[in-house]
Design a protein around this motif. Structure first.
Motif, PDB file in Angstrom:
ATOM      1  N   LYS A  48      13.024 -10.796  -9.706  1.00 55.14           N
ATOM      2  CA  LYS A  48      12.947  -9.465 -10.619  1.00 55.14           C
ATOM      3  C   LYS A  48      11.999  -9.023 -10.240  1.00 55.14           C
ATOM      4  N   ILE A  49      12.175  -7.968  -9.132  1.00 52.56           N
ATOM      5  CA  ILE A  49      11.168  -7.415  -8.555  1.00 52.56           C
ATOM      6  C   ILE A  49      11.183  -5.781  -8.524  1.00 52.56           C
ATOM      7  N   ASN A  50      10.236  -5.299  -9.096  1.00 50.89           N
ATOM      8  CA  ASN A  50       9.986  -3.791  -9.138  1.00 50.89           C
ATOM      9  C   ASN A  50       9.342  -3.526  -7.567  1.00 50.89           C
ATOM     10  N   HIS A  51      10.041  -2.666  -6.990  1.00 51.76           N
ATOM     11  CA  HIS A  51       9.648  -2.316  -5.488  1.00 51.76           C
ATOM     12  C   HIS A  51       9.208  -0.982  -5.802  1.00 51.76           C
ATOM     13  N   ILE A  52       7.632  -0.612  -5.337  1.00 47.97           N
ATOM     14  CA  ILE A  52       7.196   0.569  -5.538  1.00 47.97           C
ATOM     15  C   ILE A  52       6.596   1.224  -4.199  1.00 47.97           C
ATOM     16  N   LEU A  53       7.072   2.337  -3.699  1.00 46.10           N
ATOM     17  CA  LEU A  53       6.660   2.951  -2.598  1.00 46.10           C
ATOM     18  C   LEU A  53       5.494   3.763  -2.727  1.00 46.10           C
ATOM     19  N   VAL A  54       4.412   3.578  -2.040  1.00 43.51           N
ATOM     20  CA  VAL A  54       3.083   4.219  -2.396  1.00 43.51           C
ATOM     21  C   VAL A  54       2.513   4.998  -1.010  1.00 43.51           C
ATOM     22  N   PRO A  55       2.665   6.177  -0.776  1.00 41.66           N
ATOM     23  CA  PRO A  55       2.277   6.851   0.342  1.00 41.66           C
ATOM     24  C   PRO A  55       0.935   6.753   0.733  1.00 41.66           C
ATOM     25  N   CYS A  56       0.751   6.463   2.136  1.00 44.08           N
ATOM     26  CA  CYS A  56      -0.752   6.298   2.594  1.00 44.08           C
ATOM     27  C   CYS A  56      -1.359   7.685   2.969  1.00 44.08           C
ATOM     28  N   LYS A  57      -0.463   8.451   3.367  1.00 41.87           N
ATOM     29  CA  LYS A  57      -0.708   9.746   4.269  1.00 41.87           C
ATOM     30  C   LYS A  57      -1.700   9.691   5.335  1.00 41.87           C
ATOM     31  N   HIS A  58      -3.121  10.171   5.070  1.00 39.67           N
ATOM     32  CA  HIS A  58      -3.996  10.054   6.345  1.00 39.67           C
ATOM     33  C   HIS A  58      -4.853   8.787   6.070  1.00 39.67           C
ATOM     34  N   LYS A  59      -4.723   8.126   4.922  1.00 40.45           N
ATOM     35  CA  LYS A  59      -5.597   6.977   4.566  1.00 40.45           C
ATOM     36  C   LYS A  59      -5.078   5.772   4.962  1.00 40.45           C
ATOM     37  N   SER A  60      -6.207   4.760   5.064  1.00 38.82           N
ATOM     38  CA  SER A  60      -5.734   3.537   5.483  1.00 38.82           C
ATOM     39  C   SER A  60      -5.406   2.443   4.459  1.00 38.82           C
ATOM     40  N   GLU A  72       9.096 -11.240 -14.077  1.00 37.00           N
ATOM     41  CA  GLU A  72       9.289 -10.075 -13.284  1.00 37.00           C
ATOM     42  C   GLU A  72       8.050  -9.866 -12.306  1.00 37.00           C
ATOM     43  N   GLY A  73       8.187  -9.340 -11.244  1.00 39.32           N
ATOM     44  CA  GLY A  73       7.220  -9.009 -10.453  1.00 39.32           C
ATOM     45  C   GLY A  73       7.251  -7.830  -9.852  1.00 39.32           C
ATOM     46  N   THR A  74       6.114  -7.484  -9.155  1.00 41.17           N
ATOM     47  CA  THR A  74       5.866  -6.131  -8.524  1.00 41.17           C
ATOM     48  C   THR A  74       5.702  -6.244  -7.026  1.00 41.17           C
ATOM     49  N   CYS A  75       6.152  -5.367  -6.225  1.00 35.84           N
ATOM     50  CA  CYS A  75       5.710  -5.379  -4.824  1.00 35.84           C
ATOM     51  C   CYS A  75       5.543  -3.632  -4.680  1.00 35.84           C
ATOM     52  N   PHE A  76       4.187  -3.541  -4.249  1.00 40.70           N
ATOM     53  CA  PHE A  76       3.849  -2.406  -3.805  1.00 40.70           C
ATOM     54  C   PHE A  76       3.832  -2.064  -2.099  1.00 40.70           C
ATOM     55  N   ALA A  77       4.848  -1.072  -1.826  1.00 41.23           N
ATOM     56  CA  ALA A  77       4.989  -0.998  -0.409  1.00 41.23           C
ATOM     57  C   ALA A  77       4.312   0.127   0.061  1.00 41.23           C
ATOM     58  N   LEU A  78       3.067  -0.067   0.831  1.00 39.14           N
ATOM     59  CA  LEU A  78       2.371   1.026   1.256  1.00 39.14           C
ATOM     60  C   LEU A  78       2.869   1.499   2.676  1.00 39.14           C
ATOM     61  N   TYR A  79       3.139   2.839   2.706  1.00 42.67           N
ATOM     62  CA  TYR A  79       3.853   3.210   3.884  1.00 42.67           C
ATOM     63  C   TYR A  79       3.206   4.544   4.465  1.00 42.67           C
ATOM     64  N   HIS A  80       3.535   4.798   5.751  1.00 44.17           N
ATOM     65  CA  HIS A  80       3.351   6.090   6.548  1.00 44.17           C
ATOM     66  C   HIS A  80       4.527   6.440   6.820  1.00 44.17           C
ATOM     67  N   GLU A  81       4.489   7.906   7.294  1.00 48.17           N
ATOM     68  CA  GLU A  81       5.642   8.637   7.966  1.00 48.17           C
ATOM     69  C   GLU A  81       6.759   7.917   8.882  1.00 48.17           C
ATOM     70  N   SER A  82       5.794   7.037   9.555  1.00 45.91           N
ATOM     71  CA  SER A  82       6.623   6.040  10.879  1.00 45.91           C
ATOM     72  C   SER A  82       7.476   5.095  10.024  1.00 45.91           C
ATOM     73  N   ASP A  83       7.326   4.922   8.779  1.00 46.37           N
ATOM     74  CA  ASP A  83       8.068   3.643   8.235  1.00 46.37           C
ATOM     75  C   ASP A  83       9.271   4.312   7.496  1.00 46.37           C
ATOM     76  N   THR A  84       9.566   5.529   7.851  1.00 38.09           N
ATOM     77  CA  THR A  84      10.888   6.129   7.154  1.00 38.09           C
ATOM     78  C   THR A  84      12.127   5.435   7.303  1.00 38.09           C
ATOM     79  N   ARG A  85      12.341   5.021   8.598  1.00 37.22           N
ATOM     80  CA  ARG A  85      13.629   4.405   9.069  1.00 37.22           C
ATOM     81  C   ARG A  85      13.646   2.904   8.330  1.00 37.22           C
ATOM     82  N   ALA A  86      12.561   2.240   8.481  1.00 37.67           N
ATOM     83  CA  ALA A  86      12.714   1.005   7.683  1.00 37.67           C
ATOM     84  C   ALA A  86      12.993   1.161   6.264  1.00 37.67           C
ATOM     85  N   ILE A  87      12.499   1.981   5.507  1.00 35.06           N
ATOM     86  CA  ILE A  87      13.019   2.094   4.334  1.00 35.06           C
ATOM     87  C   ILE A  87      14.103   2.483   3.911  1.00 35.06           C
TER      88      ILE A  87
END
Length: 454
Positions: free
Chosen positions: A216-228, A339-354
């Motif tokens: 039971k996982i909450n998937h949360i997208l977190v944008p990185c933008k210009h950050k590491s 319940e669990g949580t997965c934070f998926a840190l993403y950049h624009e290049s990850d759009t297709r994968a998402i």
């Protein structure tokens, strides 16, 4: 469901189960153990953390004949970390029956000392493909050709990282009556061909749908933008309270970089990946067993199969090439009905994968941690419609216009009217572009005049 008392085990196996404080078998154990004891070849599709290690250790315990000083069971794992972990579990077998001889055969252990220890052949060998092949086929000091019980743990990872040829070389020298058990999260086609080559009348046990272990996982997208990734992790860490947080990177270099940057910023953590020295890996495994750290930074290959208890949060640093690996990453949390949580840190290049993961049924929320609070963002991929889109409004009027009488050719006339509106829009756009270009030319002329170049 049965209890372990319902099985007709020998006294040593009963003691082994008792030492582990097991009462009831997990679903994978209940499904595998009876058939494994009967000698069936088994393909078991199951995630980590479902009790699968003891699904093959218990039948081995039941079958070992300690009066015969020869290798009777071989367990192969894709990484030394996983092999060490299985070896640690197997130590209770020796406590239950001190006559059992078990050897760990992996890289990172002094080879000469290992060869010396094999003057008496062990009953059970646990190790990695390369080192077992080396001592068996090249050095000739490990006689696994007497084995009649062969286990591949995390078989798809053995394939993924190119170790299947070594396993093939080992199995080709083993007896035809060999009983093989393969435990894997997925069964790729190349793995199917290999298993078909060595298995006889095999049965497949698929535990992926077992409700007690469905995450039971909450998937949360977190944008990185210009950050590491490390900058984002340091930002969001105050927004959740993990018991254990697994941070997964795509490469060992990336994992090492993230771990270094987090440590430099005062975050205490455990690091597990192939870039560590043998001593560092042993120390990491010791700390992992004792659960001394809240944060664990790892790669897919290092984290897969490691039985890390109590993972409440996963941070995926980007997305792997094989998106099944993301499923496995996130699936390390939300176990056993929790319940669990997965934070998926993403950049624009990850759009297709998402977007691909969304089509596969994963529902992402889209959030950012700012000013000490989690704030919801627009849904991923959301595009705001232009305001005052007169053309769309005009077309909508044509399409929704109610005719009191339907005249012949009304569909054709409606289509022509829509085309006329679109042509008008195109003309207006061209006119605006011409005006824009004229303004630019006039501006350039003024600049040149002011410089005296005209």
């Amino acid at each position: 469901m049965k209890t372990f008392n319902d099985y007709n085990f020998n006294e040593f196996t009963k003691k082994f189960i008792s030492l582990n404080k097991f009462e009831k078998p997990t679903p994978i154990q209940d499904a595998v153990i009876p058939y494994a004891i009967r000698g069936r070849d088994i393909i078991a599709i199951s995630a980590t953390g479902t009790g699968k290690t003891h699904a093959f250790l218990i039948p081995i315990m039941e079958k070992i004949d300690t009066t015969q000083n020869e290798v009777q069971a071989v367990i192969i794992a894709p990484t030394r970390e996983l092999a060490v972990q299985i070896f640690e579990f197997s130590k209770e077998m020796v406590n239950a029956n001190p006559n059992i001889n078990i050897k760990l055969i992996t890289g990172g252990i002094n080879k000469d000392r290992m060869i010396e220890s094999l003057s008496i052949q062990p009953h059970i060998v646990i190790g990695t493909p390369g080192r077992i092949k080396d001592l068996f086929l090249d050095e000739g000091v490990l006689r696994v050709d007497t084995c009649n019980y062969f286990v591949l743990d995390e078989a798809d990872m053995i394939l993924e990282f190119g170790f299947l040829d070594d396993v093939d070389a080992i199995c080709s020298k083993m007896p035809e009556k060999l009983q093989m058990l393969a435990f894997s999260a997925t069964i790729p086609m190349a793995l199917k061909h290999f298993l078909k080559k060595y298995m006889h009348n095999s049965m497949t046990i698929d535990m992926q749908e077992e409700s007690n272990f469905n995450p039971k996982i909450n998937h949360i997208l977190v944008p990185c933008k210009h950050k590491s990734y490390s900058e984002i992790i340091l930002e969001i860490k105050d927004g959740f309270m993990p018991y254990v947080c697994l941070i997964v990177a795509n490469t060992r270099e990336e994992a090492s970089k993230i771990a270094l940057e987090l440590r430099e910023n005062g975050l205490s953590l455990l690091e597990i990946h192939g870039g560590l020295t043998s001593r560092e890996r042993k120390q990491a495994m010791k700390e992992l067993t004792n659960l001394t750290q809240t944060y664990v930074v790892a790669t897919d290959i290092a984290s897969r199969g490691l039985d890390i208890e109590g993972i409440t949060h996963v941070i995926s640093c980007g997305f792997p090439m094989d998106l099944d690996f993301y499923i496995h990453r996130s699936g390390r949390t939300g176990r056993s009905g929790k319940e669990g949580t997965c934070f998926a840190l993403y950049h624009e290049s990850d759009t297709r994968a998402i977007k691909t993961l969304q089509t596969r049924g994963i529902s992402f929320s889209h959030r950012v941690f700012r000013d000490g609070k989690w704030r919801d963002l627009k849904p991923f991929g959301y595009k705001r419609k232009p305001k005052n889109d007169l053309v769309e409004k005009e077309i909508a009027k044509v399409l929704t216009r109610k005719n009191t009488k339907v005249k012949p050719g009304y569909k054709k006339k409606r289509k022509q009217e829509i085309e006329r509106i679109k042509r008008k829009q195109k003309r207006e756009f061209i006119k605006s572009q011409i005006k824009k270009q004229q303004k630019e030319r006039n501006k350039q002329k003024q600049i040149l005049k002011s410089r005296g170049e005209l």
